[in-house]
Design a protein around this motif. Structure first.
Motif, PDB file in Angstrom:
ATOM      1  N   GLY A   5       0.821  -1.211   0.000  1.00  0.00           N
ATOM      2  CA  GLY A   5       0.000   0.000   0.000  1.00  0.00           C
ATOM      3  C   GLY A   5       0.853   1.258   0.000  1.00  0.00           C
ATOM      4  O   GLY A   5       0.514   2.250  -0.647  1.00  0.00           O
ATOM      5  N   LYS A   6       1.960   1.202   0.714  1.00  0.00           N
ATOM      6  CA  LYS A   6       2.871   2.349   0.753  1.00  0.00           C
ATOM      7  C   LYS A   6       3.522   2.566  -0.615  1.00  0.00           C
ATOM      8  O   LYS A   6       3.656   3.701  -1.072  1.00  0.00           O
ATOM      9  CB  LYS A   6       3.937   2.125   1.827  1.00  0.00           C
ATOM     10  CG  LYS A   6       4.704   3.354   2.167  1.00  0.00           C
ATOM     11  CD  LYS A   6       3.782   4.377   2.772  1.00  0.00           C
ATOM     12  CE  LYS A   6       4.546   5.429   3.517  1.00  0.00           C
ATOM     13  NZ  LYS A   6       3.670   6.508   3.971  1.00  0.00           N
ATOM     14  N   LYS A   8       2.225   1.721  -3.484  1.00  0.00           N
ATOM     15  CA  LYS A   8       1.172   2.267  -4.354  1.00  0.00           C
ATOM     16  C   LYS A   8       0.962   3.755  -4.094  1.00  0.00           C
ATOM     17  O   LYS A   8       0.857   4.554  -5.031  1.00  0.00           O
ATOM     18  CB  LYS A   8      -0.134   1.505  -4.128  1.00  0.00           C
ATOM     19  CG  LYS A   8      -1.264   2.006  -4.995  1.00  0.00           C
ATOM     20  CD  LYS A   8      -2.517   1.191  -4.787  1.00  0.00           C
ATOM     21  CE  LYS A   8      -3.630   1.677  -5.702  1.00  0.00           C
ATOM     22  NZ  LYS A   8      -4.833   0.845  -5.572  1.00  0.00           N
ATOM     23  N   GLN A   9       0.908   4.132  -2.822  1.00  0.00           N
ATOM     24  CA  GLN A   9       0.721   5.527  -2.465  1.00  0.00           C
ATOM     25  C   GLN A   9       1.839   6.398  -3.040  1.00  0.00           C
ATOM     26  O   GLN A   9       1.575   7.457  -3.625  1.00  0.00           O
ATOM     27  CB  GLN A   9       0.672   5.658  -0.947  1.00  0.00           C
ATOM     28  CG  GLN A   9       0.518   7.077  -0.456  1.00  0.00           C
ATOM     29  CD  GLN A   9       0.586   7.160   1.066  1.00  0.00           C
ATOM     30  OE1 GLN A   9       1.290   6.390   1.713  1.00  0.00           O
ATOM     31  NE2 GLN A   9      -0.147   8.096   1.631  1.00  0.00           N
ATOM     32  N   MET A  10       3.082   5.963  -2.887  1.00  0.00           N
ATOM     33  CA  MET A  10       4.213   6.743  -3.380  1.00  0.00           C
ATOM     34  C   MET A  10       4.244   6.776  -4.909  1.00  0.00           C
ATOM     35  O   MET A  10       4.560   7.804  -5.503  1.00  0.00           O
ATOM     36  CB  MET A  10       5.525   6.197  -2.816  1.00  0.00           C
ATOM     37  CG  MET A  10       5.637   6.286  -1.300  1.00  0.00           C
ATOM     38  SD  MET A  10       5.257   7.936  -0.616  1.00  0.00           S
ATOM     39  CE  MET A  10       6.527   8.916  -1.371  1.00  0.00           C
ATOM     40  N   ARG A  11       3.891   5.656  -5.533  1.00  0.00           N
ATOM     41  CA  ARG A  11       3.840   5.618  -6.998  1.00  0.00           C
ATOM     42  C   ARG A  11       2.814   6.624  -7.509  1.00  0.00           C
ATOM     43  O   ARG A  11       3.089   7.385  -8.456  1.00  0.00           O
ATOM     44  CB  ARG A  11       3.491   4.203  -7.475  1.00  0.00           C
ATOM     45  CG  ARG A  11       3.335   4.089  -8.980  1.00  0.00           C
ATOM     46  CD  ARG A  11       2.944   2.699  -9.408  1.00  0.00           C
ATOM     47  NE  ARG A  11       1.708   2.199  -8.851  1.00  0.00           N
ATOM     48  CZ  ARG A  11       0.476   2.591  -9.249  1.00  0.00           C
ATOM     49  NH1 ARG A  11       0.341   3.493 -10.190  1.00  0.00           N
ATOM     50  NH2 ARG A  11      -0.605   2.063  -8.695  1.00  0.00           N
ATOM     51  N   TYR A  48      14.762  -2.359  -3.282  1.00  0.00           N
ATOM     52  CA  TYR A  48      15.685  -1.238  -3.482  1.00  0.00           C
ATOM     53  C   TYR A  48      15.534  -0.637  -4.873  1.00  0.00           C
ATOM     54  O   TYR A  48      15.614   0.585  -5.035  1.00  0.00           O
ATOM     55  CB  TYR A  48      17.135  -1.654  -3.221  1.00  0.00           C
ATOM     56  CG  TYR A  48      17.500  -1.561  -1.768  1.00  0.00           C
ATOM     57  CD1 TYR A  48      17.764  -0.340  -1.160  1.00  0.00           C
ATOM     58  CD2 TYR A  48      17.569  -2.702  -0.969  1.00  0.00           C
ATOM     59  CE1 TYR A  48      18.083  -0.246   0.181  1.00  0.00           C
ATOM     60  CE2 TYR A  48      17.887  -2.626   0.372  1.00  0.00           C
ATOM     61  CZ  TYR A  48      18.146  -1.391   0.945  1.00  0.00           C
ATOM     62  OH  TYR A  48      18.453  -1.298   2.282  1.00  0.00           O
ATOM     63  N   ARG A  49      15.290  -1.460  -5.881  1.00  0.00           N
ATOM     64  CA  ARG A  49      15.060  -0.929  -7.236  1.00  0.00           C
ATOM     65  C   ARG A  49      13.785  -0.085  -7.264  1.00  0.00           C
ATOM     66  O   ARG A  49      13.747   0.970  -7.908  1.00  0.00           O
ATOM     67  CB  ARG A  49      14.994  -2.054  -8.266  1.00  0.00           C
ATOM     68  CG  ARG A  49      16.352  -2.670  -8.558  1.00  0.00           C
ATOM     69  CD  ARG A  49      16.406  -3.464  -9.849  1.00  0.00           C
ATOM     70  NE  ARG A  49      15.397  -4.499  -9.960  1.00  0.00           N
ATOM     71  CZ  ARG A  49      15.526  -5.758  -9.534  1.00  0.00           C
ATOM     72  NH1 ARG A  49      16.636  -6.144  -8.955  1.00  0.00           N
ATOM     73  NH2 ARG A  49      14.557  -6.627  -9.706  1.00  0.00           N
ATOM     74  N   ILE A  50      12.748  -0.541  -6.574  1.00  0.00           N
ATOM     75  CA  ILE A  50      11.500   0.225  -6.511  1.00  0.00           C
ATOM     76  C   ILE A  50      11.735   1.561  -5.811  1.00  0.00           C
ATOM     77  O   ILE A  50      11.301   2.620  -6.296  1.00  0.00           O
ATOM     78  CB  ILE A  50      10.398  -0.583  -5.777  1.00  0.00           C
ATOM     79  CG1 ILE A  50       9.963  -1.776  -6.635  1.00  0.00           C
ATOM     80  CG2 ILE A  50       9.194   0.319  -5.447  1.00  0.00           C
ATOM     81  CD1 ILE A  50       9.070  -2.775  -5.904  1.00  0.00           C
TER      82      ILE A  50
END
Length: 64
Positions: A5-6, A8-11, A48-50
């Motif tokens: 969820g975090k 998704k929120q940041m994306r 880490y890539r995300i």
């Protein structure tokens, strides 16, 4: 909030689609969807890539 969820929120805050984030990390859209839904947990390397793809940093703190 759970990890997926975090992410998704940041994306969404960065204005990226799942497909755009997937391309940035060398994955596919369905993989990002599974992470965001909490179906799959990314490996540390993928996490880490995300984080890098979203322009974020990680701060590690000792548990209280």
């Amino acid at each position: 909030m759970e990890l997926g969820g975090k992410i998704k929120q940041m994306r969404n805050q960065k204005g990226l689609t799942q497909e755009e984030l997937a391309k940035r990390i060398g994955a596919n859209k369905s993989y990002i969807s599974r992470i965001e839904k909490g179906i799959t947990v990314p490996s540390v390397a993928t996490f880490y890539r995300i984080i890098n793809a979203l322009g974020l940093t990680i701060e590690l703190k000792p548990a209280l």
